[in-house]
Design a protein around this motif. Structure first.
Motif, PDB file in Angstrom:
ATOM      1  N   ALA A   1       3.235  -0.985  -7.619  1.00 42.58           N
ATOM      2  CA  ALA A   1       2.856  -2.329  -8.182  1.00 42.58           C
ATOM      3  C   ALA A   1       4.218  -3.036  -8.693  1.00 42.58           C
ATOM      4  CB  ALA A   1       1.941  -2.036  -9.419  1.00 42.58           C
ATOM      5  N   MET A   2       4.178  -4.479  -8.066  1.00 45.91           N
ATOM      6  CA  MET A   2       5.313  -5.257  -8.700  1.00 45.91           C
ATOM      7  C   MET A   2       6.710  -4.717  -8.177  1.00 45.91           C
ATOM      8  SD  MET A   2       3.894  -7.946  -9.944  1.00 45.91           S
ATOM      9  CE  MET A   2       4.848  -8.740 -11.210  1.00 45.91           C
ATOM     10  N   CYS A   3       6.906  -4.061  -6.951  1.00 44.74           N
ATOM     11  CA  CYS A   3       8.122  -3.462  -6.676  1.00 44.74           C
ATOM     12  C   CYS A   3       8.792  -4.113  -5.762  1.00 44.74           C
ATOM     13  CB  CYS A   3       7.830  -2.156  -6.161  1.00 44.74           C
ATOM     14  SG  CYS A   3       7.134  -0.900  -7.370  1.00 44.74           S
ATOM     15  N   ASP A   4       9.889  -4.121  -5.539  1.00 45.12           N
ATOM     16  CA  ASP A   4      10.928  -4.828  -4.605  1.00 45.12           C
ATOM     17  C   ASP A   4      11.721  -4.050  -3.905  1.00 45.12           C
ATOM     18  OD1 ASP A   4      10.298  -7.745  -5.223  1.00 45.12           O
ATOM     19  OD2 ASP A   4      11.080  -7.317  -7.024  1.00 45.12           O
ATOM     20  N   GLU A   5      12.066  -4.187  -2.612  1.00 43.05           N
ATOM     21  CA  GLU A   5      12.820  -3.342  -1.554  1.00 43.05           C
ATOM     22  C   GLU A   5      12.520  -1.875  -1.900  1.00 43.05           C
ATOM     23  OE1 GLU A   5      16.928  -4.422  -2.426  1.00 43.05           O
ATOM     24  OE2 GLU A   5      16.469  -6.813  -2.948  1.00 43.05           O
ATOM     25  N   VAL A   6      11.513  -1.607  -1.102  1.00 47.49           N
ATOM     26  CA  VAL A   6      10.965  -0.295  -1.321  1.00 47.49           C
ATOM     27  C   VAL A   6      10.941   0.243   0.383  1.00 47.49           C
ATOM     28  CG1 VAL A   6       8.921   1.131  -1.327  1.00 47.49           C
ATOM     29  CG2 VAL A   6       9.128  -0.576  -3.088  1.00 47.49           C
ATOM     30  N   ARG A   7      11.487   1.203   0.529  1.00 45.64           N
ATOM     31  CA  ARG A   7      11.396   1.879   1.861  1.00 45.64           C
ATOM     32  C   ARG A   7      10.935   3.354   1.703  1.00 45.64           C
ATOM     33  NH1 ARG A   7      14.989   0.409   5.956  1.00 45.64           N
ATOM     34  NH2 ARG A   7      15.526   2.214   7.548  1.00 45.64           N
ATOM     35  N   VAL A   8       9.981   3.431   2.655  1.00 40.94           N
ATOM     36  CA  VAL A   8       9.163   4.725   2.507  1.00 40.94           C
ATOM     37  C   VAL A   8       9.472   5.276   4.090  1.00 40.94           C
ATOM     38  CG1 VAL A   8       6.945   5.773   2.529  1.00 40.94           C
ATOM     39  CG2 VAL A   8       7.273   4.068   1.117  1.00 40.94           C
ATOM     40  N   GLU A   9      10.041   6.427   4.426  1.00 45.50           N
ATOM     41  CA  GLU A   9      10.347   6.712   5.467  1.00 45.50           C
ATOM     42  C   GLU A   9      10.221   8.245   5.822  1.00 45.50           C
ATOM     43  OE1 GLU A   9      14.201   6.258   8.463  1.00 45.50           O
ATOM     44  OE2 GLU A   9      14.229   5.419   6.638  1.00 45.50           O
ATOM     45  N   GLY A  10       9.587   8.777   6.995  1.00 44.08           N
ATOM     46  CA  GLY A  10       9.455  10.020   7.272  1.00 44.08           C
ATOM     47  C   GLY A  10       8.466  10.751   6.226  1.00 44.08           C
ATOM     48  N   VAL A  11       7.403  10.070   5.664  1.00 41.52           N
ATOM     49  CA  VAL A  11       6.748  10.830   4.601  1.00 41.52           C
ATOM     50  C   VAL A  11       5.354  11.312   5.464  1.00 41.52           C
ATOM     51  CG1 VAL A  11       5.258  10.467   2.700  1.00 41.52           C
ATOM     52  CG2 VAL A  11       7.613   9.419   2.796  1.00 41.52           C
TER      53      VAL A  11
ATOM     54  N   ASN B   1      -2.916  -9.428 -12.496  1.00 47.58           N
ATOM     55  CA  ASN B   1      -1.681  -9.597 -13.288  1.00 47.58           C
ATOM     56  C   ASN B   1      -0.417  -9.172 -12.415  1.00 47.58           C
ATOM     57  OD1 ASN B   1      -2.510  -6.886 -12.717  1.00 47.58           O
ATOM     58  ND2 ASN B   1      -2.020  -6.003 -14.648  1.00 47.58           N
ATOM     59  N   THR B   2      -0.799  -9.196 -11.157  1.00 45.08           N
ATOM     60  CA  THR B   2       0.410  -9.191 -10.242  1.00 45.08           C
ATOM     61  C   THR B   2       1.123 -10.559  -9.700  1.00 45.08           C
ATOM     62  OG1 THR B   2      -0.865  -8.464  -8.436  1.00 45.08           O
ATOM     63  CG2 THR B   2      -0.182  -6.745  -9.823  1.00 45.08           C
ATOM     64  N   ARG B   3       1.365 -10.373  -8.366  1.00 46.45           N
ATOM     65  CA  ARG B   3       1.868 -11.678  -7.616  1.00 46.45           C
ATOM     66  C   ARG B   3       1.659 -11.336  -6.271  1.00 46.45           C
ATOM     67  NH1 ARG B   3       8.353  -9.957  -7.480  1.00 46.45           N
ATOM     68  NH2 ARG B   3       7.791  -7.912  -6.594  1.00 46.45           N
ATOM     69  N   SER B   4       2.210 -12.359  -5.321  1.00 47.50           N
ATOM     70  CA  SER B   4       1.872 -12.289  -3.883  1.00 47.50           C
ATOM     71  C   SER B   4       2.379 -11.102  -3.325  1.00 47.50           C
ATOM     72  CB  SER B   4       2.528 -13.577  -3.064  1.00 47.50           C
ATOM     73  OG  SER B   4       3.891 -13.706  -3.578  1.00 47.50           O
TER      74      SER B   4
END
Length: 199
Positions: free
Chosen positions: A43-53, A96-99
């Motif tokens: 929630a409301m996070c920036d620059e997230v990388r999910v890899e090999g999960v 309560n978040t954003r785009s």
């Protein structure tokens, strides 16, 4: 035994993992199993990388979304294997978040009873620059689902090189007429190419 679609209604479990207002987040080479509710919520996070999960939930577990991306920007899902009873990757925007912007999903295998990728149902803000590519969806009733109820605009996602195997119904089905957005945006059928549908 996990909560299932055939079990009692109105049960809700907090996400197994939840990340709020994070930046430069990396989730890599781990396995998540048997979540009783949402598995991973950003929630409301920036620059997230999910890899090999590896994410492996019971295929009949209710409300067991794989990844819920809520008002996040610059998020990458790469080389993931997702099996779950609910939607695999869900893009949302709570009041309560954003785009949601610049979401990239590539080289992922998804197995689900619901949607491989879903936009909605919570759509209070806009969705821009959403990209899906080089992925396989199996066992699903729909590879993509877009449900807009709350007034946000969904700008046409870009999807290519998607393979569906053993789907239960048509991958893209319009259930109701596309309504004009109150701010003037309209739904458009574009941005999809090289979609292979096999039963």
């Amino acid at each position: 035994k996990p909560f299932t679609w055939t079990g009692p209604s109105k049960r809700f479990f907090v996400p197994t993992l939840s990340f709020l207002n994070c930046r430069n987040l990396r989730l890599r080479d781990i396995t998540l199993r048997n979540s009783p509710g949402w598995t991973c919520h950003f929630a409301m996070c920036d620059e997230v990388r999910v890899e090999g999960v590896q994410l492996r939930n019971y295929l009949f577990a209710g409300n067991s979304d794989g990844f819920d991306v809520n008002g996040c920007r610059d998020v990458w899902f790469l080389n993931c294997h997702i099996e779950t009873g609910d939607d695999c990757i869900v893009l949302k925007s709570f009041p309560n978040t954003r785009s949601c912007e610049r979401i990239f999903i590539s080289n992922c295998l998804r197995k689900t009873m619901c949607a491989g990728v879903k936009i909605g149902t919570e759509t209070w803000h806009d969705f821009r620059q959403i990209h899906f590519s080089n992925s396989i969806v199996t066992g699903s009733g729909r590879a993509f689902q877009i449900t807009v109820l709350d007034g946000g605009a969904v700008f046409p996602p870009n999807a290519h090189d998607i393979h569906e195997i053993r789907v239960l119904c048509e991958k893209l089905r319009q259930r109701r007429p596309v309504a004009r957005h109150p701010r003037g945006h309209e739904g458009r059928d574009e941005g999809f190419s090289h979609i292979l549908h096999r039963t």
